[in-house]
Design a protein around this motif. Structure first.
Motif, PDB file in Angstrom:
ATOM      1  N   MET A 180      -2.402  -0.737  10.190  1.00 35.98           N
ATOM      2  CA  MET A 180      -3.840  -1.339  10.125  1.00 35.98           C
ATOM      3  C   MET A 180      -4.728   0.016   9.831  1.00 35.98           C
ATOM      4  O   MET A 180      -4.484   0.992  10.323  1.00 35.98           O
ATOM      5  CB  MET A 180      -4.145  -1.649  11.606  1.00 35.98           C
ATOM      6  N   VAL A 181      -5.793  -0.202   8.965  1.00 39.30           N
ATOM      7  CA  VAL A 181      -6.591   0.912   8.736  1.00 39.30           C
ATOM      8  C   VAL A 181      -7.447   1.242   9.749  1.00 39.30           C
ATOM      9  O   VAL A 181      -8.063   0.486  10.705  1.00 39.30           O
ATOM     10  CB  VAL A 181      -7.638   0.410   7.445  1.00 39.30           C
ATOM     11  N   SER A 182      -7.473   2.519  10.020  1.00 31.97           N
ATOM     12  CA  SER A 182      -8.386   3.417  11.301  1.00 31.97           C
ATOM     13  C   SER A 182      -9.638   3.577  10.764  1.00 31.97           C
ATOM     14  O   SER A 182      -9.778   4.050   9.443  1.00 31.97           O
ATOM     15  CB  SER A 182      -7.444   4.067  11.977  1.00 31.97           C
ATOM     16  N   ASN A 191     -12.789  -2.300  15.148  1.00 34.21           N
ATOM     17  CA  ASN A 191     -12.334  -2.878  16.469  1.00 34.21           C
ATOM     18  C   ASN A 191     -13.405  -3.339  17.532  1.00 34.21           C
ATOM     19  O   ASN A 191     -13.790  -2.560  18.175  1.00 34.21           O
ATOM     20  CB  ASN A 191     -11.249  -1.955  17.043  1.00 34.21           C
ATOM     21  N   TYR A 203     -11.210  -1.783   5.778  1.00 30.70           N
ATOM     22  CA  TYR A 203     -11.191  -1.575   7.115  1.00 30.70           C
ATOM     23  C   TYR A 203     -12.112  -2.581   7.777  1.00 30.70           C
ATOM     24  O   TYR A 203     -13.291  -2.931   7.446  1.00 30.70           O
ATOM     25  CB  TYR A 203     -11.974  -0.238   7.350  1.00 30.70           C
ATOM     26  N   VAL A 204     -11.732  -2.793   9.087  1.00 34.72           N
ATOM     27  CA  VAL A 204     -12.353  -3.789   9.949  1.00 34.72           C
ATOM     28  C   VAL A 204     -12.627  -3.000  11.316  1.00 34.72           C
ATOM     29  O   VAL A 204     -11.558  -2.966  11.731  1.00 34.72           O
ATOM     30  CB  VAL A 204     -11.519  -5.383  10.076  1.00 34.72           C
ATOM     31  N   ASP A 252      -9.040   6.764   8.951  1.00 37.25           N
ATOM     32  CA  ASP A 252      -8.641   6.694   7.203  1.00 37.25           C
ATOM     33  C   ASP A 252      -9.811   6.642   6.672  1.00 37.25           C
ATOM     34  O   ASP A 252      -9.691   7.200   5.646  1.00 37.25           O
ATOM     35  CB  ASP A 252      -7.879   5.442   7.316  1.00 37.25           C
TER      36      ASP A 252
END
Length: 342
Positions: A1-3, A48, A45-46, A6
């Motif tokens: 999962m893209v953070s 959180n 990226y989504v 990143d």
């Protein structure tokens, strides 16, 4: 999962800068914003949302609660105004339809709380007072097209039906008309009373005596089950040798019925009779010939103002006024003719 890290590394900025872009902070340099947005798009990226809720105790979601407003003519402009304005904020929009049954209303407010919505924009399909039972006092709320029947200070944004109708009558008077007739909306609704009061008050201000036989019903019966009687009543008035030179109408649908009555009697609009509507329902006002002079409801602006106020509520800023009446704007077309006052 893209953070978020990143994205920051890809864009060559700090984690905090990425966060500020995600939350639409206006202070971010436009060039930096574009670089971060490109990185977000490329990496997929989504944000959180759950983590944000824990950190800020906010969901970033505003609920638009309607009672089927989206099915009614021109009131979709309220929803459009809300949606356009919300784009300029860091908030997302959740739309919920309540209906009129208490059980459905209860489920609606349960959904609002389940989604941890920060606030609600509550919209009704016509201008009216709402009961306390229709709302949830625990949720910050802005009312649109309605106001609360008691004195609890809930921000409300409504059309200025009274002033709009006063201005419509003033417009007719300025065009030389002193023989004024009026076709009412269903008198059980608030807008009907406000609009008729506006006409009568203008006439008093100009020292004109309303002719009660020229003030007639346009709709009768229970709201949403009512029936039009404007055509029949307009036929009676316009058949008289002693008749008005202008008919003001509670809305554009009633004005259309007056148009039809005039046509049946062989009267020309506006040469023999001027007609003024209300709402600027363009399926009617901009299509019939001659075009209908009318007062435009400010629904789009009301939706935009609702977003402004709801953001202030969420961010604990003072709302300027509890009740905001937004002006209705005249739209001049060919159905109103200037004449020498008689």
């Amino acid at each position: 999962m893209v953070s978020i890290k990143d994205v920051a590394e890809k864009a060559g900025v700090s984690d905090q800068t990425v966060s500020r872009v995600v939350h639409n902070d206006a202070k971010v340099d436009p060039r930096t914003r574009k670089r971060v947005e490109r990185a977000i798009a490329k990496l997929g990226y989504v944000p959180n949302r759950a983590a944000r809720m824990v950190r800020t105790n906010r969901s970033g979601v505003v609920a638009l609660v309607t009672n089927s407003v989206s099915t009614t003519p021109f009131s979709t402009d309220i929803v459009r105004g809300v949606r356009d304005a919300i784009e300029a904020t860091p908030y997302s929009l959740l739309t919920i339809t309540t209906g009129s049954e208490p059980e459905r209303r209860a489920r609606c407010w349960k959904t609002v709380k389940e989604h941890r919505c920060d606030a609600v924009i509550f919209v009704t399909m016509y201008h009216r007072q709402v009961e306390e039972a229709e709302l949830d006092p625990a949720v910050p709320t802005v009312l649109v097209n309605c106001s609360l029947e008691n004195d609890r200070p809930v921000p409300a944004i409504v059309p200025d039906d009274y002033q709009g109708s006063y201005d419509a009558a003033a417009l007719a008077f300025e065009h030389g008309h002193s023989r004024i007739g009026y076709v009412r909306l269903n008198q059980t609704i608030l807008a009907a009373r406000l609009r008729e009061a506006g006409v009568r008050d203008l006439m008093r201000a100009k020292e004109l005596m309303p002719r009660e036989d020229w003030f007639v019903e346009g709709l009768v019966g229970k709201v949403f089950e009512d029936r039009y009687v404007a055509y029949e009543n307009a036929m009676k008035i316009l058949s008289l040798e002693d008749r008005p030179t202008v008919m003001l109408c509670g809305n554009d649908e009633l004005a259309l019925q007056v148009f039809s009555a005039a046509q049946t009697l062989g009267l020309r609009v506006p040469q023999d009779l001027s007609i003024v509507g209300f709402d600027d329902f363009q399926v009617i006002s901009d299509v019939i010939r001659p075009g209908l002079t009318t007062m435009a409801l400010p629904y789009y602006e009301m939706g935009q103002r609702a977003v402004r106020d709801v953001v202030k509520l969420i961010e604990k800023q003072p709302v300027e006024t509890v009740r905001t009446a937004v002006p209705c704007v005249p739209v001049l077309r060919q159905s109103l003719q200037r004449l020498n006052r008689v």
